[in-house]
Design an enzyme around this catalytic site. Structure first.
Site, PDB file in Angstrom:
ATOM      1  CG  HIS A 137     -48.447  27.288 -21.923  1.00  0.00           C
ATOM      2  ND1 HIS A 137     -49.618  26.966 -21.271  1.00  0.00           N
ATOM      3  CD2 HIS A 137     -47.402  27.263 -21.160  1.00  0.00           C
ATOM      4  CE1 HIS A 137     -49.106  26.762 -19.745  1.00  0.00           C
ATOM      5  NE2 HIS A 137     -47.780  26.916 -19.819  1.00  0.00           N
ATOM      6  CG  HIS A 174     -46.703  26.933 -15.853  1.00  0.00           C
ATOM      7  ND1 HIS A 174     -45.474  26.537 -15.725  1.00  0.00           N
ATOM      8  CD2 HIS A 174     -46.739  28.251 -15.480  1.00  0.00           C
ATOM      9  CE1 HIS A 174     -44.640  27.655 -15.150  1.00  0.00           C
ATOM     10  NE2 HIS A 174     -45.559  28.690 -14.935  1.00  0.00           N
ATOM     11  CG  ASP A 260     -42.433  24.299 -15.301  1.00  0.00           C
ATOM     12  OD1 ASP A 260     -42.881  23.067 -15.128  1.00  0.00           O
ATOM     13  OD2 ASP A 260     -42.815  25.273 -15.840  1.00  0.00           O
TER      14      ASP A 260
END
Length: 419
Positions: A137, A174, A260
Site C-alpha cells: 500500500h 486488499h 488476510d
C-alpha cells in the site's frame, strides 16, 4: 517435477518490532512463521540467508528523498502539532503509527525483497522467499494501510534492470494499489490483483481500472465478494493467470501472498483454506518461471504462520510430507486447541456465486486480456560491470570530509546496492 533452487531470506531481528499495543499488524508473525519452517526441517532444503538491510539510497529508487528522510528521523513521541509532516507523510497515524524503530524495521523488509531480486537476476535461485516483504500500500511519499516502505516496488525496479517483463500478482484481500499506481503507465510490468470488492480499504481496483497510456490493459483487477471459497478462487485465478502468461510472457513473477484472504482473518472476509491459498504458489511454481514470494497482510497471526510455512514447503516441493500434527516449538501453545497445520473454512456463503457474478468477472477479464496485441518488448542494454555509482559519476566523500548527514546516510563504505 525437478527440485527448485530456493533462497529463503530471514532476519532474526524482524520479530522484535511492534506497531504498538492493540495494533493489528504484528511483525512477530514473521518470527512465528520461521519457527514453524525450522520445526518442519525445511531450512536444509533451501539456501538460507540474512539479507543486507536496505539503505536510504536504495529506498529512494521509488520513494521521495523527503519522505525517507522523515522516516529516518521520526520518533514515537513526536507531537503532530509541532511536526505537521506526521499527517503529510503518515496519512492516518492510527493506521501508520511512528513506532519505535519504524525505519529500521522497513530496512529489513525492503532488504529481503531486494536480496530476493538479486537471487533471481543472478541466476542463483529459481524461487526466492521474503515473508517480511509484500507491503503493497505504501506510496511514493506517504504511508498507507500499515505499509511505510513499498518493498515490492523496490524489488520490481531492480528486476527491470535485467528482465524485459515482470508480472506482479497479488492475492491479499486488499487491493494492491501502491504497486498498481507505481507502474500504471508502463507495459513492462503487468499487475494483477485479486481482492475484496466494494467499500473496503483502499476502495480501488475495479474491473475498469486497466492502466493508463502505454500501460493501458496491463493493470488487471479482479474484485471479489465476501465468502470467496477455494473452488471459486481456483475457477477464476487459474484461467486469468494462464491467459496472462500466454499474452504477457513474463520472465519473472512476483507473488504477494497476503494471508488476510484466509478464512477467519481479523480484517479479511474471504473463506480460503490454507490449501486454497497455497494453490497460487503451486501454480506459479509449476509454471517454471523464476518466482519471488513475498508476505503482506494477515491479522490472525497463527493462521499466517501456518500458511506461509506451508507455502515455503510448496516452494521446495515438500508440502506432501508435512505432518498435520504441528511439531513442538517455542510458540506451540499459540496453535491450540487443535495444534494442527490447517486453516479450516467456515460455513460462510460464497456471495460470488449470486447472480452469476463470478462467471461475469471471469469472462470480462479474459476478454480484455485477449485484446492485448502481443507481449511488449524493450531494448535491453548490457548492465555496466562497474558499480552504478561509478557509472553515473557519483562520488562518495572521503571519510574526513563527511558531515553528520553523510555519515548517517552513506556510512563508511559504498552500500551493497551500488556494488
Amino acid at each position: 517435477m525437478g527440485r527448485r533452487r530456493v533462497s529463503y531470506f530471514y532476519d532474526r531481528d524482524v520479530g522484535a518490532y511492534t506497531y504498538g499495543y492493540g495494533h493489528l499488524m504484528k511483525p512477530h508473525r514473521i518470527q512465528m512463521t520461521h519457527e514453524l519452517v525450522v520445526a518442519y526441517d525445511l531450512l536444509d532444503k533451501m539456501t538460507v540467508m540474512r539479507p543486507p538491510r536496505a539503505t536510504a539510497e536504495q529506498m529512494t529508487a521509488f520513494h521521495s528523498d523527503e519522505y525517507i528522510n522523515f522516516l529516518s528521523r521520526v520518533q514515537p513521541d513526536t507531537p503532530s502539532i509541532t511536526n505537521p509532516q506526521l499527517v503529510q507523510f503518515l496519512g492516518f497515524p492510527d493506521d501508520n503509527p511512528p513506532f519505535d524503530g519504524v525505519f529500521e524495521y522497513h530496512t529489513i523488509s525492503s532488504g529481503g525483497s531486494l536480496a530476493a531480486a538479486e537471487a533471481i537476476t543472478s541466476g542463483a535461485s529459481d524461487i526466492a522467499i521474503n515473508w517480511a516483504g509484500g507491503l503493497h500500500h505504501a506510496k511514493k511519499s506517504e504511508a498507507s494501510g500499515f505499509c511505510f516502505i513499498n518493498d515490492i516496488n523496490l524489488c520490481i525496479l531492480e528486476l527491470l534492470r535485467f528482465h524485459t517483463r515482470v508480472l506482479y500478482v497479488d492475492i491479499d484481500c486488499h487491493h494492491g494499489d501502491g504497486v498498481e499506481e507505481a507502474f500504471l503507465n508502463t507495459d513492462r510490468v503487468m499487475t494483477c490483483s485479486f481482492h475484496k470488492s466494494g467499500n473496503f480499504f483502499p476502495g480501488t481496483g475495479t474491473t475498469n481500472d486497466t492502466g493508463k497510456g502505454k500501460g493501458r490493459g496491463y493493470s488487471v483487477n479482479v474484485p471479489l465478494h465476501d465468502g470467496l471459497s477455494d473452488e471459486s478462487f481456483k475457477h477464476i485465478f487459474e484461467p486469468v493467470c494462464a491467459k496472462i502468461l500466454e499474452v504477457f510472457r513474463p520472465s519473472v513473477v512476483v507473488l504477494q501472498c497476503g494471508a488476510d484472504s484466509l478464512s477467519g482473518d481479523r480484517l479479511g472476509c474471504f473463506n480460503l483454506s490454507m490449501q486454497g491459498h497455497a494453490n497460487c504458489v503451486q501454480y506459479f511454481r509449476d509454471s517454471h518461471i523464476p518466482l519471488i514470494l513475498l508476505g503482506g497482510g494477515g491479522y490472525t497471526i497463527k493462521n499466517v504462520a501456518r500458511t506461509w510455512s506451508y507455502e515455503t514447503a510448496c516452494a521446495v516441493g515438500m508440502e506432501e510430507t508435512m505432518g498435520q500434527e504441528l511439531p513442538w516449538h517455542d510458540h506451540f501453545e499459540c496453535y491450540g486447541p487443535r495444534f494442527r497445520l490447517e486453516v479450516a473454512k467456515s460455513n460462510a456463503e460464497d456471495e460470488n456465486l449470486i447472480d452469476g457474478y463470478l462467471e461475469w468477472t471471469r469472462r470480462i477479464t479474459l476478454e480484455r486480456l485477449s485484446k492485448l496485441p502481443h507481449a511488449p518488448s524493450v531494448g535491453m542494454h548490457e548492465v555496466p560491470s562497474q558499480s552504478v555509482a561509478e557509472h553515473i559519476g557519483f562520488v562518495f566523500p572521503e571519510e574526513d570530509d563527511k558531515d553528520d548527514v553523510d555519515r548517517r546516510f552513506y556510512g563508511t563504505s559504498i552500500p551493497w546496492f551500488f556494488s
